[in-house]
Design a protein around this motif. Structure first.
Motif, PDB file in Angstrom:
ATOM      1  N   SER A 160      49.102  36.799  39.914  1.00 33.73           N
ATOM      2  CA  SER A 160      48.957  38.235  39.701  1.00 33.73           C
ATOM      3  C   SER A 160      48.671  38.984  40.997  1.00 33.73           C
ATOM      4  CB  SER A 160      47.848  38.496  38.680  1.00 33.73           C
ATOM      5  OG  SER A 160      47.744  39.867  38.391  1.00 33.73           O
ATOM      6  N   SER A 161      47.701  38.488  41.764  1.00 37.52           N
ATOM      7  CA  SER A 161      47.297  39.197  42.979  1.00 37.52           C
ATOM      8  C   SER A 161      48.352  39.120  44.076  1.00 37.52           C
ATOM      9  CB  SER A 161      45.962  38.642  43.495  1.00 37.52           C
ATOM     10  OG  SER A 161      46.072  37.258  43.791  1.00 37.52           O
ATOM     11  N   SER A 162      48.998  37.976  44.227  1.00 32.24           N
ATOM     12  CA  SER A 162      49.981  37.810  45.303  1.00 32.24           C
ATOM     13  C   SER A 162      51.278  38.555  45.022  1.00 32.24           C
ATOM     14  CB  SER A 162      50.277  36.326  45.535  1.00 32.24           C
ATOM     15  OG  SER A 162      50.854  35.730  44.385  1.00 32.24           O
ATOM     16  N   ASN A 163      51.490  38.939  43.769  1.00 34.33           N
ATOM     17  CA  ASN A 163      52.716  39.656  43.414  1.00 34.33           C
ATOM     18  C   ASN A 163      52.437  41.086  42.936  1.00 34.33           C
ATOM     19  OD1 ASN A 163      55.029  37.480  43.461  1.00 34.33           O
ATOM     20  ND2 ASN A 163      53.280  36.480  42.489  1.00 34.33           N
ATOM     21  N   ASN A 164      51.216  41.552  43.184  1.00 31.57           N
ATOM     22  CA  ASN A 164      50.812  42.923  42.848  1.00 31.57           C
ATOM     23  C   ASN A 164      51.065  43.275  41.381  1.00 31.57           C
ATOM     24  OD1 ASN A 164      50.000  43.637  45.548  1.00 31.57           O
ATOM     25  ND2 ASN A 164      52.165  43.795  46.094  1.00 31.57           N
ATOM     26  N   LEU A 165      50.778  42.334  40.500  1.00 35.15           N
ATOM     27  CA  LEU A 165      50.935  42.584  39.079  1.00 35.15           C
ATOM     28  C   LEU A 165      49.692  43.300  38.536  1.00 35.15           C
ATOM     29  CD1 LEU A 165      52.421  39.142  37.923  1.00 35.15           C
ATOM     30  CD2 LEU A 165      53.652  41.262  38.407  1.00 35.15           C
ATOM     31  N   PRO A 166      49.844  44.131  37.518  1.00 32.40           N
ATOM     32  CA  PRO A 166      48.714  44.920  36.997  1.00 32.40           C
ATOM     33  C   PRO A 166      47.821  44.137  36.038  1.00 32.40           C
ATOM     34  CG  PRO A 166      50.684  45.473  35.788  1.00 32.40           C
ATOM     35  CD  PRO A 166      51.119  44.489  36.856  1.00 32.40           C
ATOM     36  N   PHE A 167      47.465  42.911  36.421  1.00 32.82           N
ATOM     37  CA  PHE A 167      46.622  42.066  35.591  1.00 32.82           C
ATOM     38  C   PHE A 167      45.511  41.462  36.438  1.00 32.82           C
ATOM     39  CE2 PHE A 167      50.846  41.838  33.621  1.00 32.82           C
ATOM     40  CZ  PHE A 167      50.549  42.206  32.310  1.00 32.82           C
ATOM     41  N   SER A 168      44.372  41.219  35.799  1.00 33.68           N
ATOM     42  CA  SER A 168      43.273  40.500  36.431  1.00 33.68           C
ATOM     43  C   SER A 168      42.919  39.307  35.550  1.00 33.68           C
ATOM     44  CB  SER A 168      42.049  41.406  36.594  1.00 33.68           C
ATOM     45  OG  SER A 168      42.328  42.490  37.438  1.00 33.68           O
ATOM     46  N   THR A 169      41.992  38.488  36.013  1.00 29.06           N
ATOM     47  CA  THR A 169      41.433  37.416  35.194  1.00 29.06           C
ATOM     48  C   THR A 169      39.912  37.550  35.225  1.00 29.06           C
ATOM     49  OG1 THR A 169      41.430  35.884  37.075  1.00 29.06           O
ATOM     50  CG2 THR A 169      43.341  35.803  35.600  1.00 29.06           C
ATOM     51  N   PRO A 170      39.221  37.166  34.159  1.00 28.01           N
ATOM     52  CA  PRO A 170      37.752  37.245  34.173  1.00 28.01           C
ATOM     53  C   PRO A 170      37.176  36.328  35.244  1.00 28.01           C
ATOM     54  CG  PRO A 170      38.594  36.906  31.934  1.00 28.01           C
ATOM     55  CD  PRO A 170      39.746  36.673  32.866  1.00 28.01           C
ATOM     56  N   SER A 171      36.080  36.742  35.855  1.00 29.17           N
ATOM     57  CA  SER A 171      35.374  35.853  36.786  1.00 29.17           C
ATOM     58  C   SER A 171      34.950  34.608  36.022  1.00 29.17           C
ATOM     59  CB  SER A 171      34.141  36.557  37.356  1.00 29.17           C
ATOM     60  OG  SER A 171      34.512  37.684  38.112  1.00 29.17           O
ATOM     61  N   CYS A 172      35.124  33.439  36.635  1.00 28.46           N
ATOM     62  CA  CYS A 172      34.800  32.200  35.934  1.00 28.46           C
ATOM     63  C   CYS A 172      34.393  31.118  36.917  1.00 28.46           C
ATOM     64  CB  CYS A 172      35.982  31.730  35.086  1.00 28.46           C
ATOM     65  SG  CYS A 172      37.477  31.349  36.016  1.00 28.46           S
ATOM     66  N   THR A 173      33.780  30.075  36.369  1.00 36.13           N
ATOM     67  CA  THR A 173      33.387  28.918  37.165  1.00 36.13           C
ATOM     68  C   THR A 173      33.462  27.681  36.286  1.00 36.13           C
ATOM     69  OG1 THR A 173      31.700  28.040  38.677  1.00 36.13           O
ATOM     70  CG2 THR A 173      30.919  29.038  36.635  1.00 36.13           C
ATOM     71  N   SER A 174      33.579  26.524  36.896  1.00 33.51           N
ATOM     72  CA  SER A 174      33.640  25.261  36.166  1.00 33.51           C
ATOM     73  C   SER A 174      32.361  24.472  36.427  1.00 33.51           C
ATOM     74  CB  SER A 174      34.861  24.442  36.612  1.00 33.51           C
ATOM     75  OG  SER A 174      34.966  23.251  35.880  1.00 33.51           O
ATOM     76  N   LEU A 175      31.715  24.019  35.345  1.00 29.30           N
ATOM     77  CA  LEU A 175      30.455  23.287  35.449  1.00 29.30           C
ATOM     78  C   LEU A 175      30.468  22.104  34.486  1.00 29.30           C
ATOM     79  CD1 LEU A 175      28.076  26.382  35.272  1.00 29.30           C
ATOM     80  CD2 LEU A 175      28.569  25.059  37.333  1.00 29.30           C
ATOM     81  N   THR A 176      29.644  21.108  34.760  1.00 32.11           N
ATOM     82  CA  THR A 176      29.541  19.993  33.824  1.00 32.11           C
ATOM     83  C   THR A 176      28.512  20.330  32.743  1.00 32.11           C
ATOM     84  OG1 THR A 176      27.776  18.846  35.020  1.00 32.11           O
ATOM     85  CG2 THR A 176      30.054  18.368  35.682  1.00 32.11           C
ATOM     86  N   ALA A 177      28.745  19.798  31.550  1.00 31.33           N
ATOM     87  CA  ALA A 177      27.794  19.995  30.459  1.00 31.33           C
ATOM     88  C   ALA A 177      26.432  19.408  30.818  1.00 31.33           C
ATOM     89  CB  ALA A 177      28.329  19.350  29.188  1.00 31.33           C
ATOM     90  N   ALA A 178      26.437  18.298  31.559  1.00 29.37           N
ATOM     91  CA  ALA A 178      25.176  17.667  31.954  1.00 29.37           C
ATOM     92  C   ALA A 178      24.325  18.609  32.794  1.00 29.37           C
ATOM     93  CB  ALA A 178      25.457  16.376  32.723  1.00 29.37           C
TER      94      ALA A 178
END
Length: 221
Positions: A21-39
């Motif tokens: 989206s960002s590299s092609n100037n598309l009118p979309f975003s994604t929610p801020s996110c992170t990956s974590l372990t359940a532990a």
């Protein structure tokens, strides 16, 4: 096959969608996110302050990082404090900002150069009086119901979706897939929140004819 791999894990999927989206100037975003372990989550190594330091803010949304092929891949929890997550959490998890979107999710189904944009019920907006945590199966009807004031059926523009689909087809080589889009309440900002290969195409009345024509076109190339 190479184009399918990024959509099997939510962390790589969201990173890919954001880059496209960002590299092609598309009118979309994604929610801020992170990956974590359940532990780490359940042992209290992760706190609300830690999530905020990573650019997230409550309410949060937690789901397994595996997007398919495992039990509970579609079980998600909206929460406002890490301590609310339950002991049955396991494996790698994806935690992201929950975006208020008026109780409507837009399912985009793609077959070659053809696409369909269909509204589906989703979670109502989370407010100060919303009881959290709330867990749900994203493939089933939500207990939260959109009301008339929240529901806005002015969906994504065809031209925006066409640009997105052209980029996905060119960059990933995918021609049979689905993308989920939500529109933020108030700002009307468009967010890409999910993508899957060969979805169910529920509500696409001419699916079999379109699929048959697509296969014929591909076999003739």
């Amino acid at each position: 096959m190479e184009g399918i791999l990024p959509v099997l894990k939510r962390s790589s999927m969201m990173e890919m969608l954001q880059q496209l989206s960002s590299s092609n100037n598309l009118p979309f975003s994604t929610p801020s996110c992170t990956s974590l372990t359940a532990a780490d989550i359940l042992s209290h190594k992760v706190s609300n302050q830690g999530l905020k330091a990573l650019g997230l803010r409550p309410p949060f949304l937690c789901k397994l990082d595996a997007a398919c092929g495992v039990d509970n891949a579609h079980i998600m929890t909206v929460f406002d404090d890490v301590s609310q997550l339950k002991e049955d959490l396991s494996g790698e998890c994806s935690i992201q900002n929950f975006i208020n979107h008026g109780g409507v999710i837009w399912k985009v189904y793609v077959i070659g150069e053809h696409f369909y944009i269909l509204p589906r019920p989703s979670l109502e907006d989370v407010g100060n009086d919303t009881e959290l945590p709330y867990s749900f199966n994203s493939q089933k009807s939500c207990a939260f119901k959109p009301n008339g004031a929240q529901q806005n059926l002015d969906g994504p523009k065809d031209e925006d979706v066409r640009q997105l689909n052209n980029i996905i087809r060119q960059k990933l080589g995918l021609t049979l897939y689905g993308v989920d889009i939500i529109i933020e309440t108030g700002t009307r900002k468009q967010f890409l929140i999910d993508m899957n290969y060969f979805p169910g195409y529920h509500g696409v009345s001419d699916f079999y004819q379109r699929l048959s024509n697509h296969i014929k076109e591909r076999s003739n190339k």
